[in-house]
Design a protein around this motif. Structure first.
Motif, short mmCIF file in Angstrom:
data_model
loop_
_atom_site.label_atom_id
_atom_site.label_comp_id
_atom_site.label_asym_id
_atom_site.label_seq_id
_atom_site.Cartn_x
_atom_site.Cartn_y
_atom_site.Cartn_z
N LEU A 212 0.06 -3.16 1.61
CA LEU A 212 -0.91 -3.49 0.64
C LEU A 212 -1.27 -1.95 0.28
O LEU A 212 -1.60 -1.80 -1.14
N GLU A 213 -1.33 -1.01 0.92
CA GLU A 213 -1.45 0.33 0.49
C GLU A 213 -0.87 0.79 -0.61
O GLU A 213 -1.22 1.77 -1.30
N ASN A 214 0.61 0.60 -0.44
CA ASN A 214 1.64 0.77 -1.27
C ASN A 214 1.00 0.29 -2.88
O ASN A 214 1.16 0.92 -4.02
N ILE A 215 0.50 -0.83 -2.83
CA ILE A 215 0.14 -1.54 -4.14
C ILE A 215 -1.37 -1.11 -4.50
O ILE A 215 -1.41 -0.79 -5.85
N THR A 216 -2.08 -0.57 -3.75
CA THR A 216 -3.36 -0.38 -4.15
C THR A 216 -3.58 1.37 -4.48
O THR A 216 -4.65 1.47 -5.16
N LEU A 217 -2.63 1.84 -4.01
CA LEU A 217 -2.54 3.40 -4.18
C LEU A 217 -3.11 3.71 -5.60
O LEU A 217 -4.10 4.39 -5.86
#
Lengths: 213, 217
Positions: free
Chosen positions: A93-98
């Motif tokens: 998820l963090e990979n995408i929201t960064l």
């Protein structure tokens, strides 16, 4: 949508690309094919601004465009690398929201909602909280696609999307790319796999191997 | 046996006083030299050549000469040039300069081992360079360098005893004073035990930090 004309590029006196021109229409798929060493990846790196052409020009929607400045908050071109290049220390998820949070200044809530939406479209809804090392190759690739899509690009580029995957997964990559096409995404795919190219392409551009100067 | 126990409790306060100074030096040195080391390592990768040369020279100088010499030079040598340091400041100055150089080298190696593809991935996602460093590179470098940094941390605990030479009342000096005064080995054994306890504690803490970063591979 995207037009490139007379792109030239050489490395240390070796001409890699000579007067390459290409055009891809909105919502279509352009495949760039050719044997390895022909400069396909270099061409893609130029389009995505990772490499600068020695000469040549680009237009997007008729407007002159400098890929090197593919860094305005106006997302234009997304990239899915051959080896995915997910950030290992961040969850899926963090990979995408960064980038949406840092670049588009979206709120965390909004970025996460959008990311989860994209993840479920790519059948990854249950993978949001795990880390890249826990994913299979095909899943990593879909996370990489999700990460690129989260910036709402106009064009999505793939470098050899089938080469790091099991042969059996080629079919599912085809399905995915064609599904994105049906949603209106313009896509450029670099591949050495001619069958794969013929299965998905609206247009095929063949790049010939380098010539010594 | 009772005598030794009684003697130990008598000299313990002065040893703990020395431990306080040792720990103070340790903490201040770490807090200052880690960020300075990180900045220097970024400078070592700079495309601005003069900065690179200057920093390379600094690292070479600091790693190529004994810390003891640097300490003596700053406290006893610089006054010749009318630059005066108070004892503790001289110690901090020498230790921070020296340790920042070691940390810079460790971080430089750490930065190099972060895959170049990570920078490109960040770039096509249009992260700025500072964002890339902060969000992508530093967290990965931290994990990579932890074991080497831990090594230096343990070294620092022991190296701090070098301040003895400029007359600071650290743990070793406290033990040495008691030994020469009372002609007994007990103070030195206690000093050894305290150093061991300190390094054991920091080893344990560093393990914990490493575990914290083991959530990914």
């Amino acid at each position: 949508m995207l037009e490139a004309s007379k792109i030239n590029k050489s490395f240390n006196g070796t001409q890699v690309l000579t007067d390459i021109s290409l055009e891809v229409d909105s919502g279509k798929i352009l495949c760039i094919v050719g044997p390895s060493g022909a400069g396909k990846t270099t061409l893609l790196r130029i389009i995505t601004g990772l490499e600068q052409a020695d000469s040549g020009s680009f237009k997007i929607d008729g407007q002159p465009f400098d890929p090197d400045s593919n860094n305005t908050s106006n997302a234009l071109i997304g990239v899915v690398f051959q080896d995915f290049r997910l950030f290992p220390h961040l969850s899926v998820l963090e990979n995408i929201t960064l980038a949406p949070e840092l670049v588009l200044k979206e709120s965390r809530t909004k970025a996460q909602a959008k990311a989860k939406d994209i993840l479920s479209q790519l059948d990854l809804a249950d993978k949001a909280d795990i880390y890249p090392f826990q994913l299979s190759g095909g899943q990593k690739q879909r996370v990489a696609i999700a990460r690129a899509l989260a910036l709402d690009p106009k064009i999505l580029c793939y470098d050899e999307p089938t080469s790091a995957l099991d042969p059996g997964l080629r079919q599912s990559v085809e399905t995915l790319i064609l599904r994105l096409k049906s949603q209106g995404m313009t896509q450029i795919v670099v591949t050495h796999d001619m069958t794969f190219a013929q299965n998905i392409a609206d247009k095929i551009l063949e790049v010939k191997p380098a010539q010594e100067l | 046996m009772n005598g030794i126990l009684k003697y130990s409790t008598e000299i313990l306060p002065s040893l703990l006083q020395g431990t306080k100074l040792t720990l103070g030096l340790f903490v201040i040195t770490l807090v200052l030299s880690l960020p300075i080391g990180a900045l220097v390592s970024l400078g070592l990768r700079s495309r601005f050549k003069p900065l690179q040369w200057l920093l390379n020279f600094y690292v070479w100088l600091m790693r190529g000469t004994p810390l003891l010499l640097q300490l003596i030079f700053i406290f006893y040598g610089l006054p010749v040039l009318h630059i005066y340091f108070e004892r503790f400041s001289a110690a901090i100055f020498a230790f921070v300069l020296n340790y920042a150089a070691y940390f810079a080298e460790i971080f430089r190696g750490g930065f190099q081992s972060v895959d170049k593809g990570q920078f490109e991935a960040a770039r096509v996602l249009r992260l700025t360079y500072p964002q890339t460093i902060r969000k992508i590179v530093l967290p990965q470098v931290t994990k990579i360098v932890l074991p080497s940094v831990g090594n230096e941390v343990i070294n620092l605990v022991k190296d701090s005893s070098l301040v003895y030479v400029i007359g600071l009342g650290d743990l070793l000096r406290a033990g040495n004073i008691a030994m020469t005064r009372d002609v007994t080995l007990v103070p030195l054994l206690m000093v050894g035990a305290i150093y061991l306890a300190l390094t054991a504690l920091f080893t344990f803490l560093l393990r914990k930090v490493e575990q914290h970063y083991s959530y990914y591979r």
